[in-house]
Design a protein around this motif. Sequence first.
Motif, PDB file in Angstrom:
ATOM      1  N   ASP A  14       0.882  -1.263  -0.040  1.00  9.92           N
ATOM      2  CA  ASP A  14      -0.020   0.166   0.018  1.00  9.92           C
ATOM      3  C   ASP A  14       1.039   1.322  -0.014  1.00  9.92           C
ATOM      4  N   VAL A  15       2.018   1.251   0.861  1.00 11.49           N
ATOM      5  CA  VAL A  15       2.682   2.490   0.994  1.00 11.49           C
ATOM      6  C   VAL A  15       4.136   1.880   1.046  1.00 11.49           C
ATOM      7  N   ALA A  16       5.003   2.479   0.228  1.00  7.42           N
ATOM      8  CA  ALA A  16       6.517   2.385   0.298  1.00  7.42           C
ATOM      9  C   ALA A  16       7.088   3.764   0.583  1.00  7.42           C
ATOM     10  N   ILE A  17       7.942   3.754   1.593  1.00 12.20           N
ATOM     11  CA  ILE A  17       8.659   5.034   2.454  1.00 12.20           C
ATOM     12  C   ILE A  17       9.972   4.777   2.111  1.00 12.20           C
ATOM     13  N   GLY A  18      10.234   5.831   1.408  1.00 10.53           N
ATOM     14  CA  GLY A  18      11.787   5.927   1.113  1.00 10.53           C
ATOM     15  C   GLY A  18      12.539   6.879   2.336  1.00 10.53           C
ATOM     16  N   GLY A  19      13.263   6.203   3.190  1.00  2.15           N
ATOM     17  CA  GLY A  19      14.080   6.809   4.151  1.00  2.15           C
ATOM     18  C   GLY A  19      13.452   6.565   5.650  1.00  2.15           C
ATOM     19  N   GLY A  20      14.626   5.892   6.287  1.00  6.58           N
ATOM     20  CA  GLY A  20      14.212   4.958   7.526  1.00  6.58           C
ATOM     21  C   GLY A  20      14.658   5.924   8.739  1.00  6.58           C
ATOM     22  N   GLY A  21      14.574   7.423   8.345  1.00  2.00           N
ATOM     23  CA  GLY A  21      14.918   8.188   9.855  1.00  2.00           C
ATOM     24  C   GLY A  21      13.537   8.277  10.558  1.00  2.00           C
ATOM     25  N   VAL A  43      12.283   1.834   3.203  1.00  2.00           N
ATOM     26  CA  VAL A  43      13.440   1.490   2.418  1.00  2.00           C
ATOM     27  C   VAL A  43      14.635   2.588   2.893  1.00  2.00           C
ATOM     28  N   ASP A  44      15.954   1.827   3.259  1.00  2.00           N
ATOM     29  CA  ASP A  44      16.802   2.735   3.864  1.00  2.00           C
ATOM     30  C   ASP A  44      18.018   2.222   3.330  1.00  2.00           C
ATOM     31  N   LEU A  45      19.237   3.191   3.032  1.00  2.00           N
ATOM     32  CA  LEU A  45      20.468   2.690   2.495  1.00  2.00           C
ATOM     33  C   LEU A  45      21.287   2.170   3.533  1.00  2.00           C
ATOM     34  N   ARG A  46      20.916   2.595   4.808  1.00  2.00           N
ATOM     35  CA  ARG A  46      22.080   2.343   5.929  1.00  2.00           C
ATOM     36  C   ARG A  46      21.468   0.731   6.767  1.00  2.00           C
ATOM     37  N   PRO A  47      22.476   0.098   7.019  1.00  2.00           N
ATOM     38  CA  PRO A  47      21.983  -1.084   7.835  1.00  2.00           C
ATOM     39  C   PRO A  47      21.163  -0.800   9.069  1.00  2.00           C
ATOM     40  N   ARG A  48      20.507  -1.712   9.507  1.00  2.00           N
ATOM     41  CA  ARG A  48      19.596  -1.547  10.946  1.00  2.00           C
ATOM     42  C   ARG A  48      20.722  -1.077  11.993  1.00  2.00           C
ATOM     43  N   GLU A  49      21.732  -1.470  12.293  1.00  2.00           N
ATOM     44  CA  GLU A  49      22.603  -1.097  13.219  1.00  2.00           C
ATOM     45  C   GLU A  49      23.093   0.366  13.105  1.00  2.00           C
ATOM     46  N   VAL A  50      23.423   0.751  11.976  1.00  2.00           N
ATOM     47  CA  VAL A  50      23.771   2.345  11.815  1.00  2.00           C
ATOM     48  C   VAL A  50      22.647   3.349  11.958  1.00  2.00           C
ATOM     49  N   MET A  51      21.424   2.828  11.622  1.00  2.00           N
ATOM     50  CA  MET A  51      20.371   3.809  11.678  1.00  2.00           C
ATOM     51  C   MET A  51      20.176   4.370  12.916  1.00  2.00           C
ATOM     52  N   VAL A  52      20.457   3.383  14.005  1.00  2.00           N
ATOM     53  CA  VAL A  52      20.304   3.827  15.510  1.00  2.00           C
ATOM     54  C   VAL A  52      21.280   4.575  16.034  1.00  2.00           C
ATOM     55  N   ALA A 144      18.175   0.957  -1.296  1.00  2.00           N
ATOM     56  CA  ALA A 144      17.537   2.343  -1.677  1.00  2.00           C
ATOM     57  C   ALA A 144      16.692   2.256  -2.858  1.00  2.00           C
ATOM     58  N   VAL A 145      15.882   3.292  -3.117  1.00  2.00           N
ATOM     59  CA  VAL A 145      15.007   3.432  -4.289  1.00  2.00           C
ATOM     60  C   VAL A 145      15.933   3.641  -5.614  1.00  2.00           C
ATOM     61  N   ALA A 146      16.302   3.068  -6.472  1.00  2.00           N
ATOM     62  CA  ALA A 146      17.035   3.484  -7.634  1.00  2.00           C
ATOM     63  C   ALA A 146      16.038   4.301  -8.620  1.00  2.00           C
ATOM     64  N   ASP A 147      14.938   3.628  -8.907  1.00  2.00           N
ATOM     65  CA  ASP A 147      14.094   4.489  -9.843  1.00  2.00           C
ATOM     66  C   ASP A 147      12.586   3.971  -9.607  1.00  2.00           C
ATOM     67  N   PHE A 148      11.566   4.745 -10.193  1.00  2.00           N
ATOM     68  CA  PHE A 148      10.283   4.187 -10.051  1.00  2.00           C
ATOM     69  C   PHE A 148       9.232   4.777 -11.241  1.00  2.00           C
ATOM     70  N   HIS A 149       8.279   3.938 -11.512  1.00  2.00           N
ATOM     71  CA  HIS A 149       7.443   4.695 -12.500  1.00  2.00           C
ATOM     72  C   HIS A 149       6.013   4.582 -12.065  1.00  2.00           C
ATOM     73  N   LYS A 168       0.778   1.412  -3.988  1.00  2.00           N
ATOM     74  CA  LYS A 168      -0.321   2.421  -4.223  1.00  2.00           C
ATOM     75  C   LYS A 168       0.366   3.775  -3.965  1.00  2.00           C
ATOM     76  N   LEU A 169       1.257   3.862  -3.205  1.00  2.00           N
ATOM     77  CA  LEU A 169       1.847   5.392  -2.626  1.00  2.00           C
ATOM     78  C   LEU A 169       3.418   5.216  -2.405  1.00  2.00           C
ATOM     79  N   LEU A 170       4.234   6.051  -3.012  1.00  2.00           N
ATOM     80  CA  LEU A 170       5.651   6.148  -2.590  1.00  2.00           C
ATOM     81  C   LEU A 170       5.875   7.571  -2.063  1.00  2.00           C
ATOM     82  N   VAL A 171       6.168   7.622  -0.465  1.00  2.00           N
ATOM     83  CA  VAL A 171       6.485   8.814   0.372  1.00  2.00           C
ATOM     84  C   VAL A 171       8.083   8.849   0.163  1.00  2.00           C
ATOM     85  N   ALA A 172       8.516  10.088   0.011  1.00  2.00           N
ATOM     86  CA  ALA A 172       9.799  10.402  -0.157  1.00  2.00           C
ATOM     87  C   ALA A 172      10.218  11.232   1.235  1.00  2.00           C
ATOM     88  N   ALA A 173      11.065  10.443   2.344  1.00  2.00           N
ATOM     89  CA  ALA A 173      11.229  11.216   3.360  1.00  2.00           C
ATOM     90  C   ALA A 173      12.690  10.809   3.431  1.00  2.00           C
TER      91      ALA A 173
END
Length: 414
Positions: A14-21, A43-52, A144-149, A168-173
């Motif tokens: 339903d929702v894909a969110i780019g950015g795990g901050g 979706v986040d480019l950083r491993p989980r242990e780096v995110m925190v 990470a999101v490389a591209d979308f259509h 259904k929705l992509l959120v840029a965060a």
Amino acid sequence: MARAATPGEDEGLDVAIGGGGYVGLCLAVALKQADPSLKVAVVDLRPREVMVKDPRASAIISAASRMLDRLGVWDAIVPQAQPITSMVVTDSRLRDAVRPVFLTFEGEVAPGEPFAHMVPNGVMVENLLKRAEALGVELLAPDAVADFHVDGTGVDVRMESGAKRRAKLLVAADGVRSRLRSLAGIQTVRWDYDQAGIVTTVAHERPHHGRAEEHFLPSGPFAILPLTGNRSSLVWSESRTEAEKLVAGDDFTFELELERRFGRHLGRLELAGPRHAYPLGLTLARSFVRPRVALAGDAAHGIHPISGQGLNLGFKDVAALAQVLIEARRLGQDIGALDVLERYERWRRFDTFRMGVVTDVLNRLFSNDIDAVRAVRDVGLGLVDRLPGLKRFFIRQAAGLTGETPKLLAGHPI
């Protein structure tokens, strides 16, 4: 626990969110808590242990802490949160022996509820991540999101790992330099302040008693924000050239310059964390939405830290977007349709534009050493300090408790 998708797998979301901050995770938690049937992935480019491991700390206004409480994470955060019980504002030159106080704020927005807390970013992200996993949010990291259509019924998202997902929705965060915003073709209004914000943590001998300080110096504001124990977080604005020298230099030189600005009222100072410098500017997206795409947090707006409202604007985005999406879904509407997303844009755009203008004007007004300007601003600060009603209004405004408040920020379920 969240399940990692197999590379190449195409599961409908339903929702894909780019950015795990904090913005991306908070939105994921808000959506899943309000409607557990929603399929949400972060979706986040950083491993989980780096995110925190974000070493910074942020001021969380009262409305945002109410939302975090409603989302089930505040109880875990609050042991490491420092209430801000008062604030003083001074205006002086660096060489001045005395810094006269022109404005003070004290009090609570409600009995037992301070207008803000200081919270370590890593603690906040870690607890949001745990809550998201408990609710069944899917974490795609590191990726990470490389591209979308975008087409009429959804958005096809291609990851750098090769995985493909449809939502259904992509959120840029994904921050102020948002790649997703650029891929969506959304332009920005941006200008550079030729300043950098130096961020670090300092230990001091004497207790701060929950008092925050903001010293307006010719090079920019110098904010001292209380943390738990005898520690404070600093947000120190300098010219970009000077900031780079200070961060790259030795500890002894840095601490000497720090003491000149911090003063000795809390005793001996000692660096208690790494120091970093971040370029400062104003970035406002010309649009917050496109069909199937919405911007939130710094991807939609990056402002000067002079008011301490950058993170809280992101939380306001979360509360508004989550409410719009959940209410639309309950009515059987397409959550990625442009008419639905425009409700979110109308709700947030004016407040964001206003805060961007306010911080820009304040930075220009206070980051200079022109005698006539100094006289006018000091008279203005003094007048506000003598008007209790106006001070109470400013406190509630800073706490996020005025205007059309989304349900989560008022502490209510969607």
